[in-house]
Design a protein around this motif. Structure first.
Motif, PDB file in Angstrom:
ATOM      1  N   PRO A  50       0.789  -1.241   0.000  1.00  0.00           N
ATOM      2  CA  PRO A  50       0.000   0.000   0.000  1.00  0.00           C
ATOM      3  C   PRO A  50       0.817   1.284   0.000  1.00  0.00           C
ATOM      4  O   PRO A  50       0.260   2.359   0.281  1.00  0.00           O
ATOM      5  N   ASN A  51       2.106   1.228  -0.307  1.00  0.00           N
ATOM      6  CA  ASN A  51       2.951   2.413  -0.216  1.00  0.00           C
ATOM      7  C   ASN A  51       2.377   3.599  -0.989  1.00  0.00           C
ATOM      8  O   ASN A  51       2.371   4.733  -0.493  1.00  0.00           O
ATOM      9  N   GLN A  81      -0.967   4.907   1.013  1.00  0.00           N
ATOM     10  CA  GLN A  81      -0.961   4.775   2.467  1.00  0.00           C
ATOM     11  C   GLN A  81      -1.765   5.854   3.173  1.00  0.00           C
ATOM     12  O   GLN A  81      -2.074   5.721   4.357  1.00  0.00           O
ATOM     13  N   HIS A  82      -2.138   6.920   2.465  1.00  0.00           N
ATOM     14  CA  HIS A  82      -2.965   7.963   3.081  1.00  0.00           C
ATOM     15  C   HIS A  82      -4.460   7.662   2.947  1.00  0.00           C
ATOM     16  O   HIS A  82      -5.290   8.433   3.439  1.00  0.00           O
ATOM     17  N   ALA A 138      -7.260   1.783   5.153  1.00  0.00           N
ATOM     18  CA  ALA A 138      -6.499   0.550   4.963  1.00  0.00           C
ATOM     19  C   ALA A 138      -7.185  -0.405   4.006  1.00  0.00           C
ATOM     20  O   ALA A 138      -6.530  -1.012   3.142  1.00  0.00           O
ATOM     21  N   ALA A 176      -6.676   0.901   0.460  1.00  0.00           N
ATOM     22  CA  ALA A 176      -5.278   0.791   0.043  1.00  0.00           C
ATOM     23  C   ALA A 176      -4.908  -0.653  -0.252  1.00  0.00           C
ATOM     24  O   ALA A 176      -4.195  -0.946  -1.229  1.00  0.00           O
ATOM     25  N   SER A 208      -3.711  -2.481  -3.628  1.00  0.00           N
ATOM     26  CA  SER A 208      -2.470  -3.261  -3.623  1.00  0.00           C
ATOM     27  C   SER A 208      -2.689  -4.637  -4.234  1.00  0.00           C
ATOM     28  O   SER A 208      -1.841  -5.140  -4.987  1.00  0.00           O
ATOM     29  N   CYS A 266       4.230  -4.532   3.246  1.00  0.00           N
ATOM     30  CA  CYS A 266       3.058  -3.954   3.912  1.00  0.00           C
ATOM     31  C   CYS A 266       3.473  -3.267   5.205  1.00  0.00           C
ATOM     32  O   CYS A 266       2.711  -3.227   6.180  1.00  0.00           O
ATOM     33  N   MET A 317       4.018  -0.135   5.896  1.00  0.00           N
ATOM     34  CA  MET A 317       3.563   1.228   6.170  1.00  0.00           C
ATOM     35  C   MET A 317       2.125   1.244   6.688  1.00  0.00           C
ATOM     36  O   MET A 317       1.276   0.462   6.267  1.00  0.00           O
ATOM     37  N   CYS A 357      -1.596   2.699   7.072  1.00  0.00           N
ATOM     38  CA  CYS A 357      -2.556   3.380   6.203  1.00  0.00           C
ATOM     39  C   CYS A 357      -3.535   4.175   7.073  1.00  0.00           C
ATOM     40  O   CYS A 357      -3.423   4.198   8.308  1.00  0.00           O
ATOM     41  N   ASP A 407      -4.913   3.205  10.709  1.00  0.00           N
ATOM     42  CA  ASP A 407      -4.056   2.175  11.307  1.00  0.00           C
ATOM     43  C   ASP A 407      -3.350   2.699  12.551  1.00  0.00           C
ATOM     44  O   ASP A 407      -3.087   3.905  12.670  1.00  0.00           O
ATOM     45  N   HIS A 436       0.011   3.278  14.842  1.00  0.00           N
ATOM     46  CA  HIS A 436       1.412   3.601  14.524  1.00  0.00           C
ATOM     47  C   HIS A 436       2.278   3.202  15.703  1.00  0.00           C
ATOM     48  O   HIS A 436       2.041   3.671  16.814  1.00  0.00           O
TER      49      HIS A 436
END
Length: 428
Positions: free
Chosen positions: A94-95, A98-99, A102, A105, A109, A128, A130, A132, A135, A137
């Motif tokens: 999902p790079n 990623q915004h 999830a 994204a 992907s 995977c 990163m 989204c 998500d 952190h």
């Protein structure tokens, strides 16, 4: 990808065997790499990244099927056999999205990976790592692994539909920023053996949970941080003693080698040491296009000094003007206004590589090469601006024509990767 599996097996038997991966979409860079590989009767692995090539075109405007056609046409023009060409997908996950939420994204992907495998890409880096939208952190390792397994299932189903050789996979969550760091770097922390072990175990469990035992047997490498990176004007060199524990850990594993990203600008001895220490897949991208830019700047300087050259369009000036008029590919990277001109041209992150397809830059590039094809290039100017090529011309190893000079400038950056991976030179 049986040949790639064979290289991994040879490495695990103790040979200085590896493979380098060319991550570039510039046709001249790819052509130069193919000519070098052909001269040594070696295969070539070319990889596209998720930002570069995807179902929406990426920044190159190419889908995976487009990129395959693009590379195959270069191979045909260069006389490079299709059977020697391997295609891989880098940072597939999902790079690029990623915004977004999830689920959105990951759905994008999955479609991207489906198209990569359907187009014949058979080395797949499942990334995977990163977070989204929505998500936590950082992402828990188990969640990263579950998402990678889901994408692997898409790849496996697609391969069974289209046929051909089965894909091989690369996993790993300690992935350097694609294209180099955006800030000034100090010392880097090397991945710990415990972290590498945890990544392997989490992915193996996630694969097993959804019945991907066969695919797991084709996971060949783990991306880790061996302590190498580069920023705008500095390279963090490989220090074997700092990665000794990590190297020892993987040497005892019968399946895995390491894949090292951001190896651009490492010295030839460092590359040799990386492969020796089981970082046997070496990725290079900006380092190759940096060599292209460096050689083009030298050719532009030669052209400027020729009679009437000062009155001709200067590729260097055109490229900088275009970059300033459209800063989207560098404004998040270059932050020092006092060094802007320096960074735009000479930064090791090589953001200028995004501008080679721009119509104005492309015309200036083609005009420069066309002008130099129609003149005799004085040895004195080669000595002044292209000393490596000058020595090769004087030794009779190179013709003093612009295309050979340009190919040689790129090849100089790629040969250390080939030698590090156990590919002998054409005369060896």
């Amino acid at each position: 990808m049986k040949t790639l599996l064979d290289i991994v097996a040879r490495h695990k038997r103790g040979e200085q065997a590896g493979v380098y991966s060319l991550c570039s979409a510039h046709p001249r860079v790819i052509e130069s790499a193919m000519r070098e590989a052909a001269a040594c009767d070696a295969p070539l692995l070319v990889e596209a990244t998720s930002n570069q090539v995807n179902q929406f075109g990426g920044y190159t405007g190419m889908t995976p099927a487009d990129f395959r056609r693009f590379v195959l046409q270069i191979a045909r023009d260069a006389g490079f056999g299709e059977e020697k060409l391997w295609l891989g997908g880098d940072h597939l996950g999902p790079n690029a999205w990623q915004h977004e939420p999830a689920d959105v994204a990951l759905a994008k992907s999955a479609e991207m990976i489906r198209q990569y495998v359907a187009a014949g890409f058979r080395k797949i880096h499942l990334d995977c790592s990163m977070a989204c939208g929505g998500d936590p952190h950082p992402l828990p390792e188990a969640l990263i692994a579950r998402r990678a397994a889901r994408l692997c299932a898409v790849a496996e189903n697609t391969w069974r539909e289209v046929g051909g050789e089965p894909p091989v996979y690369v996993i790993g969550t300690e992935v350097p920023v694609p294209g180099g760091a955006t800030e000034s770097l100090g010392e880097l922390a090397v991945t710990s053996p415990d972290a590498a072990r945890a990544t392997i175990q989490a992915h193996q469990s996630a694969f097993a949970d959804i019945g991907l035992d066969s695919a797991w047997s084709r996971v060949i490498a783990l991306v880790v941080q061996p302590g190498v990176e580069f920023d705008h004007h500095k390279v963090i060199d490989y220090r074997p003693h700092k990665a000794q524990a990590l190297s020892t850990f993987i040497s005892r594993d019968s399946q895995f080698i390491f894949e090292a990203h951001s190896t651009d600008y490492q010295t030839a001895p460092n590359l040799q040491a990386l492969v020796r220490d089981h970082f046997a897949i070496l990725k290079v991208g900006p380092g190759a296009t940096y060599a292209l830019r460096e050689t083009l700047w030298a050719l532009a300087a030669v052209a400027h000094e020729l009679p009437g050259g000062a009155a001709q369009e200067d590729l260097r000036t055109t490229a900088i003007e275009v970059m300033r008029s459209d800063p989207r590919y560098w404004r998040n990277y270059y932050h020092d206004s006092d060094r802007e001109t320096l960074d735009l041209q000479f930064s090791l992150s090589d953001r200028i590589r995004y501008y080679w397809p721009h119509p104005r830059v492309k015309r200036a590039y083609e005009s420069l090469l066309s002008r130099l094809r129609n003149v005799s290039l004085p040895l004195t100017l080669l000595s002044q601006f292209m000393p490596h090529q000058y020595e090769a011309v004087r030794d009779g190893r190179l013709q003093a024509n612009v295309d050979e000079l340009l190919n040689e400038g790129i090849a100089v950056a790629l040969r250390p990767y080939m030698r590090a991976c156990g590919v002998p030179g054409p005369q060896e």
